[in-house]
Design a protein around this motif. Structure first.
Motif, PDB file in Angstrom:
ATOM      1  N   ALA A  78       0.450   5.852   5.891  1.00 38.03           N
ATOM      2  CA  ALA A  78      -0.745   5.973   5.055  1.00 38.03           C
ATOM      3  C   ALA A  78      -1.703   7.017   5.624  1.00 38.03           C
ATOM      4  N   THR A  81      -0.220  10.460   4.934  1.00 43.98           N
ATOM      5  CA  THR A  81      -0.330  10.767   3.511  1.00 43.98           C
ATOM      6  C   THR A  81      -1.762  11.154   3.146  1.00 43.98           C
ATOM      7  N   LEU A  98      -5.942   9.190  -5.434  1.00 47.65           N
ATOM      8  CA  LEU A  98      -5.608   7.780  -5.247  1.00 47.65           C
ATOM      9  C   LEU A  98      -4.212   7.479  -5.769  1.00 47.65           C
ATOM     10  N   ARG A  99      -3.893   8.007  -6.951  1.00 47.57           N
ATOM     11  CA  ARG A  99      -2.564   7.789  -7.528  1.00 47.57           C
ATOM     12  C   ARG A  99      -1.474   8.387  -6.636  1.00 47.57           C
ATOM     13  N   PHE A 101      -1.691   9.000  -3.424  1.00 50.66           N
ATOM     14  CA  PHE A 101      -1.666   8.238  -2.182  1.00 50.66           C
ATOM     15  C   PHE A 101      -0.844   6.966  -2.345  1.00 50.66           C
ATOM     16  N   LEU A 102      -1.104   6.214  -3.416  1.00 48.56           N
ATOM     17  CA  LEU A 102      -0.382   4.962  -3.631  1.00 48.56           C
ATOM     18  C   LEU A 102       1.106   5.188  -3.859  1.00 48.56           C
ATOM     19  N   ILE A 103       1.444   6.147  -4.698  1.00 50.18           N
ATOM     20  CA  ILE A 103       2.849   6.416  -4.995  1.00 50.18           C
ATOM     21  C   ILE A 103       3.583   6.873  -3.743  1.00 50.18           C
ATOM     22  N   THR A 105       2.762   6.406  -0.523  1.00 47.08           N
ATOM     23  CA  THR A 105       2.823   5.358   0.489  1.00 47.08           C
ATOM     24  C   THR A 105       3.863   4.309   0.123  1.00 47.08           C
ATOM     25  N   VAL A 106       3.885   3.867  -1.117  1.00 52.00           N
ATOM     26  CA  VAL A 106       4.870   2.866  -1.539  1.00 52.00           C
ATOM     27  C   VAL A 106       6.284   3.427  -1.441  1.00 52.00           C
TER      28      VAL A 106
END
Length: 161
Positions: A78, A81, A98-99, A101-103, A105-106
């Protein structure tokens, strides 16, 4: 809202009771984060597997230990990223950042978890096979159990009053 606003802090008016409650909550969150971090740092995969095997929950120990051991890697992924998004100017559009980052990281976490499971399969780890490893019970474990039961009793007694 906790209490009446009685202190002016710049343009904000806050209550002493609310501020104190917020500090207490932040302290508890810090203590829990520190305790979980130290616990994860000292977690042995084989010991976690052995505990769950002794309880008859084969395979769950491996999954829990894997998840706990992935927390440090997840934090690192994280951070990398977020730094990458910031260095490429992604913070100018916060919702897109944010989008992304989330994509990212997951996706990286799932990829890394899959690699760890593949490595366990290559080493012939089978959650349904083998005998549960013996867990030695030492005097220190009994003292810890007594201390935990005592602390639980004190907390329950304080809650009942």
């Amino acid at each position: 809202m906790i209490g009446e606003p009685d202190v002016a802090l710049g343009p904000l008016r806050i209550s002493r009771a609310g501020f104190t409650a917020g500090l207490e909550m932040a302290g508890r969150a810090f203590a829990l984060t520190l305790a979980v971090g130290l616990g994860v740092a000292s977690l042995s995969l084989s010991n976690a597997v052995a505990v769950f095997d002794r309880l008859g929950l084969r395979g769950l120990g491996f999954a829990v230990a894997l998840a706990m051991n992935l927390l440090g890697t997840l934090r690192e992924m994280a951070t990398v990223t977020l730094q990458t998004i910031r260095l490429r100017g992604g913070m100018r559009r916060p919702w897109t950042a944010l989008r992304l980052f989330l994509i990212t990281t997951v996706a990286n976490t799932l990829r890394y978890g899959d690699e760890v499971v593949d490595a366990a399969a290559v080493r012939a780890f089978d959650p349904s096979g083998g005998q549960p490893a013996p867990l030695p019970l030492r005097r220190a474990h009994l003292w810890l159990l007594v201390a935990l039961v005592g602390c639980t009793g004190v907390l329950l007694a304080a809650e009942i009053r």
